[in-house]
Design an enzyme around this catalytic site. Structure first.
Site, short mmCIF file in Angstrom:
data_model
loop_
_atom_site.label_atom_id
_atom_site.label_comp_id
_atom_site.label_asym_id
_atom_site.label_seq_id
_atom_site.Cartn_x
_atom_site.Cartn_y
_atom_site.Cartn_z
N HIS A 235 0.44 5.68 -7.19
CA HIS A 235 0.23 7.13 -7.04
C HIS A 235 1.53 7.89 -7.33
CE1 HIS A 235 -2.95 5.84 -3.87
NE2 HIS A 235 -3.62 6.27 -4.93
N LYS B 275 -15.42 8.57 4.78
CA LYS B 275 -14.67 7.33 5.00
C LYS B 275 -13.92 7.41 6.33
CE LYS B 275 -13.55 6.91 0.11
NZ LYS B 275 -12.42 6.90 -0.82
N ARG C 187 -6.76 3.29 -14.00
CA ARG C 187 -6.01 2.04 -14.12
C ARG C 187 -6.67 1.10 -15.12
NH1 ARG C 187 -6.60 1.20 -7.85
NH2 ARG C 187 -8.58 2.02 -8.59
N SER D 167 -4.85 1.15 -2.76
CA SER D 167 -4.60 1.34 -1.32
C SER D 167 -5.36 0.30 -0.52
CB SER D 167 -5.05 2.74 -0.88
OG SER D 167 -4.36 3.73 -1.60
O1 PNS Z 1 -8.62 8.66 -3.76
P1 PNS Z 1 -10.11 8.85 -3.91
O2 PNS Z 1 -10.82 8.46 -2.63
O3 PNS Z 1 -10.66 8.15 -5.13
O4 PNS Z 1 -10.32 10.43 -4.14
C1 PNS Z 1 -11.62 10.96 -4.23
C2 PNS Z 1 -11.60 12.50 -4.19
C3 PNS Z 1 -10.81 13.01 -3.00
C4 PNS Z 1 -10.97 13.04 -5.45
C5 PNS Z 1 -13.09 12.95 -4.11
O5 PNS Z 1 -13.73 12.27 -3.09
C6 PNS Z 1 -13.25 14.45 -3.88
O6 PNS Z 1 -12.96 15.23 -4.73
N1 PNS Z 1 -13.70 14.83 -2.65
C7 PNS Z 1 -13.88 16.21 -2.27
C8 PNS Z 1 -15.36 16.57 -2.16
C9 PNS Z 1 -15.93 16.94 -3.52
O7 PNS Z 1 -15.48 17.86 -4.17
N2 PNS Z 1 -16.95 16.20 -3.93
C10 PNS Z 1 -17.59 16.37 -5.22
C11 PNS Z 1 -16.87 15.57 -6.30
S1 PNS Z 1 -17.68 15.64 -7.83
#
Ligand code: PNS
Length: 168
Positions: free
Chosen positions: A18, A42, A91, A129
């Protein structure tokens, strides 16, 4: 006009992969806002406050990077900050499908926001992670995979969990 980007994620915890991506983004965009999700679904190992603290420590050397927690829709947060770009790391090909789905859905939700995919250094292409937490929990070395602050906190966290009585 200043080009501002949001780099969103759970960051539970932040890894060197990151940080690598943040460093690369910071050379391209005028300002990078790291958005840390207050996870609704989560159950994170670290609280959002802990994740913000660790991230702030990990990126303090980059002068155009700030760290903020967010809840709700990502595109809402991006618009609030005045950013126009979402940065996501890819990745391997396996990341692509999920990322494409999110990017297209976010574009549907806001036409003002564009997603940009970036690749971390290949040394971090197998890093996640989830794996870092698993290795730390099982007593393996995570040195060089995460910032020092995360290494210390993970050790402490799993020590504390180990000495806690069952059911806590
Ligand atoms: O590190 P991650 O868990 O892959 O990140 C995922 C993240 C935070 C980018 C995604 O879960 C997110 O954007 N969550 C906010 C809620 C949202 O906007 N959901 C619709 C996404 S299309």
């Amino acid at each position: 006009m200043k080009l501002r980007a949001v780099y969103p994620g759970s960051f539970d915890p932040v890894t060197n992969g990151h940080v690598d991506l943040i460093q690369r983004s910071a050379t391209i965009f005028d300002q990078v806002i790291v958005g840390i999700l207050r996870n609704a679904e989560k159950a994170p190992l670290f609280s959002v406050e802990e994740r913000v603290e660790m991230m702030e420590e990990a990126v303090k050397r980059f002068k155009n990077v700030t760290v903020t927690a967010f809840g709700g829709l990502l595109v809402g947060f991006v618009e609030e900050t005045g950013a126009s770009v979402i940065v996501r790391g890819i990745r391997a090909v396996s990341d692509y499908e999920y990322e494409l789905q999110m990017a297209l859905m976010n574009r549907r939700l806001s036409t003002k926001v564009e997603t940009v995919f970036m690749m971390p250094a290949e040394t971090y292409s197998y890093l996640s992670s989830r794996l870092v937490k698993e290795i730390a929990q099982l007593g393996g070395s995570i040195h060089g995979l995460v910032p020092n602050v995360v290494e210390r906190r993970l050790k402490k966290k799993f020590q504390a969990l180990r000495i806690m009585p069952k059911g806590h």
